[in-house]
Design a protein around this motif. Structure first.
Motif, PDB file in Angstrom:
ATOM      1  N   UNK A  46       0.829  -1.199   0.000  1.00  0.00           N
ATOM      2  CA  UNK A  46       0.000   0.000   0.000  1.00  0.00           C
ATOM      3  C   UNK A  46       0.867   1.254   0.000  1.00  0.00           C
ATOM      4  N   UNK A  47       1.939   1.249   0.768  1.00  0.00           N
ATOM      5  CA  UNK A  47       2.834   2.411   0.815  1.00  0.00           C
ATOM      6  C   UNK A  47       3.507   2.614  -0.530  1.00  0.00           C
ATOM      7  N   UNK A  48       3.917   1.511  -1.172  1.00  0.00           N
ATOM      8  CA  UNK A  48       4.543   1.604  -2.488  1.00  0.00           C
ATOM      9  C   UNK A  48       3.566   2.176  -3.515  1.00  0.00           C
ATOM     10  N   UNK A  49       2.333   1.686  -3.498  1.00  0.00           N
ATOM     11  CA  UNK A  49       1.314   2.171  -4.427  1.00  0.00           C
ATOM     12  C   UNK A  49       1.015   3.646  -4.168  1.00  0.00           C
ATOM     13  N   UNK A  50       0.918   4.027  -2.896  1.00  0.00           N
ATOM     14  CA  UNK A  50       0.662   5.432  -2.559  1.00  0.00           C
ATOM     15  C   UNK A  50       1.793   6.324  -3.063  1.00  0.00           C
ATOM     16  N   UNK A  51       3.028   5.857  -2.937  1.00  0.00           N
ATOM     17  CA  UNK A  51       4.168   6.638  -3.418  1.00  0.00           C
ATOM     18  C   UNK A  51       4.110   6.805  -4.928  1.00  0.00           C
ATOM     19  N   UNK A  52       3.739   5.737  -5.648  1.00  0.00           N
ATOM     20  CA  UNK A  52       3.619   5.841  -7.110  1.00  0.00           C
ATOM     21  C   UNK A  52       2.540   6.840  -7.512  1.00  0.00           C
ATOM     22  N   UNK A  53       1.417   6.802  -6.814  1.00  0.00           N
ATOM     23  CA  UNK A  53       0.331   7.730  -7.123  1.00  0.00           C
ATOM     24  C   UNK A  53       0.763   9.157  -6.833  1.00  0.00           C
ATOM     25  N   UNK A  54       1.435   9.369  -5.715  1.00  0.00           N
ATOM     26  CA  UNK A  54       1.882  10.721  -5.386  1.00  0.00           C
ATOM     27  C   UNK A  54       2.878  11.241  -6.405  1.00  0.00           C
ATOM     28  N   UNK A  55       3.761  10.379  -6.918  1.00  0.00           N
ATOM     29  CA  UNK A  55       4.712  10.789  -7.949  1.00  0.00           C
ATOM     30  C   UNK A  55       3.963  11.137  -9.228  1.00  0.00           C
ATOM     31  N   UNK A  56       2.983  10.318  -9.601  1.00  0.00           N
ATOM     32  CA  UNK A  56       2.201  10.597 -10.811  1.00  0.00           C
ATOM     33  C   UNK A  56       1.431  11.905 -10.682  1.00  0.00           C
ATOM     34  N   UNK A  57       0.859  12.143  -9.514  1.00  0.00           N
ATOM     35  CA  UNK A  57       0.114  13.392  -9.298  1.00  0.00           C
ATOM     36  C   UNK A  57       1.061  14.582  -9.334  1.00  0.00           C
ATOM     37  N   UNK A  58       2.254  14.447  -8.781  1.00  0.00           N
ATOM     38  CA  UNK A  58       3.214  15.554  -8.773  1.00  0.00           C
ATOM     39  C   UNK A  58       3.674  15.890 -10.186  1.00  0.00           C
ATOM     40  N   UNK A  59       3.695  14.931 -11.077  1.00  0.00           N
ATOM     41  CA  UNK A  59       4.124  15.177 -12.460  1.00  0.00           C
ATOM     42  C   UNK A  59       3.068  15.907 -13.276  1.00  0.00           C
ATOM     43  N   UNK A  60       1.805  15.792 -12.882  1.00  0.00           N
ATOM     44  CA  UNK A  60       0.712  16.425 -13.615  1.00  0.00           C
ATOM     45  C   UNK A  60       0.794  17.945 -13.458  1.00  0.00           C
ATOM     46  N   UNK A  61       0.437  18.649 -14.501  1.00  0.00           N
ATOM     47  CA  UNK A  61       0.367  20.111 -14.351  1.00  0.00           C
ATOM     48  C   UNK A  61      -0.815  20.481 -13.462  1.00  0.00           C
ATOM     49  N   UNK A  62      -0.971  21.730 -13.227  1.00  0.00           N
ATOM     50  CA  UNK A  62      -2.049  22.225 -12.386  1.00  0.00           C
ATOM     51  C   UNK A  62      -3.393  21.706 -12.915  1.00  0.00           C
TER      52      UNK A  62
END
Length: 79
Positions: A52-68
């Protein structure tokens, strides 16, 4: 009367000892199995938390890459 019990005990004490040893062995096997099951459940729980922590980290990285998000909505919006 006492001689009767003494004679009976001399014949039965071996069987009582064997029965006691069998109960002790079965109890020990049960306790070992119970501890093993508890250990396995703790391990599975730790693996689940790590996944779950690994998946959450991947999602947070993907969200951080998205523009506003508002900018993306303005860009994609059409009349």
């Amino acid at each position: 009367m006492i001689a009767l019990f003494a004679g009976l005990w001399s014949r039965i004490h071996v069987y009582v000892a064997i029965a006691g040893a069998a109960v002790a062995i079965l109890t020990g096997a049960y306790m070992i199995g119970k501890q093993s099951a508890r250990t396995d459940e703790i391990r599975r729980s730790a693996e689940r938390i790590a996944n779950q922590a690994r998946e959450r980290a991947h999602v947070e990285v993907d969200v951080a890459r998205e523009p506003d998000p508002a900018e993306r909505l303005r860009r994609d919006w059409s009349r």
